[in-house]
Write a protein that holds these residues in place. Structure first.
Motif, PDB file in Angstrom:
ATOM      1  N   ASP A  66       0.803  -1.230   0.000  1.00 23.28           N
ATOM      2  CA  ASP A  66       0.000   0.000   0.000  1.00 23.28           C
ATOM      3  C   ASP A  66       0.830   1.272   0.000  1.00 23.28           C
ATOM      4  O   ASP A  66       0.354   2.307  -0.464  1.00 23.28           O
ATOM      5  N   GLY A  67       2.059   1.224   0.528  1.00 27.80           N
ATOM      6  CA  GLY A  67       2.797   2.472   0.640  1.00 27.80           C
ATOM      7  C   GLY A  67       4.267   2.389   0.324  1.00 27.80           C
ATOM      8  O   GLY A  67       4.991   3.369   0.494  1.00 27.80           O
ATOM      9  N   GLY A  68       4.715   1.252  -0.160  1.00 24.72           N
ATOM     10  CA  GLY A  68       6.136   1.081  -0.427  1.00 24.72           C
ATOM     11  C   GLY A  68       6.544   1.618  -1.779  1.00 24.72           C
ATOM     12  O   GLY A  68       5.718   1.842  -2.666  1.00 24.72           O
ATOM     13  N   ASP A  69       7.833   1.844  -1.931  1.00 29.25           N
ATOM     14  CA  ASP A  69       8.404   2.313  -3.186  1.00 29.25           C
ATOM     15  C   ASP A  69       8.763   1.087  -4.024  1.00 29.25           C
ATOM     16  O   ASP A  69       9.906   0.631  -4.034  1.00 29.25           O
ATOM     17  N   LEU A  70       7.757   0.536  -4.693  1.00 33.83           N
ATOM     18  CA  LEU A  70       7.907  -0.709  -5.437  1.00 33.83           C
ATOM     19  C   LEU A  70       7.946  -0.454  -6.937  1.00 33.83           C
ATOM     20  O   LEU A  70       7.302   0.481  -7.431  1.00 33.83           O
ATOM     21  N   THR A  71       8.659  -1.310  -7.653  1.00 29.72           N
ATOM     22  CA  THR A  71       8.566  -1.280  -9.106  1.00 29.72           C
ATOM     23  C   THR A  71       7.197  -1.850  -9.498  1.00 29.72           C
ATOM     24  O   THR A  71       6.516  -2.481  -8.673  1.00 29.72           O
ATOM     25  N   VAL A  72       6.822  -1.668 -10.720  1.00 30.32           N
ATOM     26  CA  VAL A  72       5.548  -2.205 -11.205  1.00 30.32           C
ATOM     27  C   VAL A  72       5.534  -3.725 -11.060  1.00 30.32           C
ATOM     28  O   VAL A  72       4.547  -4.312 -10.611  1.00 30.32           O
ATOM     29  N   ASP A  73       6.649  -4.375 -11.403  1.00 28.36           N
ATOM     30  CA  ASP A  73       6.728  -5.834 -11.299  1.00 28.36           C
ATOM     31  C   ASP A  73       6.658  -6.300  -9.844  1.00 28.36           C
ATOM     32  O   ASP A  73       5.995  -7.290  -9.528  1.00 28.36           O
ATOM     33  N   GLU A  74       7.348  -5.594  -8.947  1.00 34.42           N
ATOM     34  CA  GLU A  74       7.300  -5.965  -7.526  1.00 34.42           C
ATOM     35  C   GLU A  74       5.891  -5.802  -6.968  1.00 34.42           C
ATOM     36  O   GLU A  74       5.411  -6.646  -6.218  1.00 34.42           O
TER      37      GLU A  74
END
Length: 131
Positions: free
Chosen positions: A36-44
């Motif tokens: 919900d709030g992490g700095d994730l790549t689209v794939d992650e």
């Protein structure tokens, strides 16, 4: 089912202390927070959503966990939960990549079991019991 003295249970936890149980919190909560709030790549993000959806579909969250009397209870996987445990290792890798430390705990005595199904036991740790 049934628990024998040689049964080894596994739990994946973060360092955050759960206010109800007084023990370290499980990683599914941390995984939802990362989603919900992490700095994730689209794939992650997609990968995390897929894994969490699998747990939502296949891992029963017993209603008894909502009862105040059982607020100290914590969940442990049984060895038979090999697919769930495999997916937890995957979540651990994702969380570790994003700075969320995950510990893997093992015990043959999770405390007083208040719920059991094919994949998990939910137990209240004995007074003073640490893992």
């Amino acid at each position: 089912m049934g628990i024998t003295p040689s049964t080894m249970f596994v739990r994946f936890t973060t360092l955050a202390i759960d206010p109800d149980s007084g023990h370290t919190g499980g990683i599914l909560v941390a995984a939802h927070e990362l989603r919900d709030g992490g700095d994730l790549t689209v794939d992650e993000h997609s990968d995390l959503r897929t894994v969490l959806s699998w747990f939502n579909e296949y891992l029963l969250v017993p209603a008894m966990l909502g009862i105040k009397e059982h607020r100290r209870a914590i969940s442990w996987f049984k060895p038979a939960a090999s697919e769930a445990i495999r997916r937890m290792w995957h979540l651990k890798e994702l969380l570790d990549l994003h700075g969320v430390h995950v510990e893997v705990l093992h015990t043959s005595d999770p405390g007083k079991v208040v719920y059991e199904d094919d994949w998990q036991v939910i137990a209240k740790p004995y007074k003073g019991q640490r893992f």
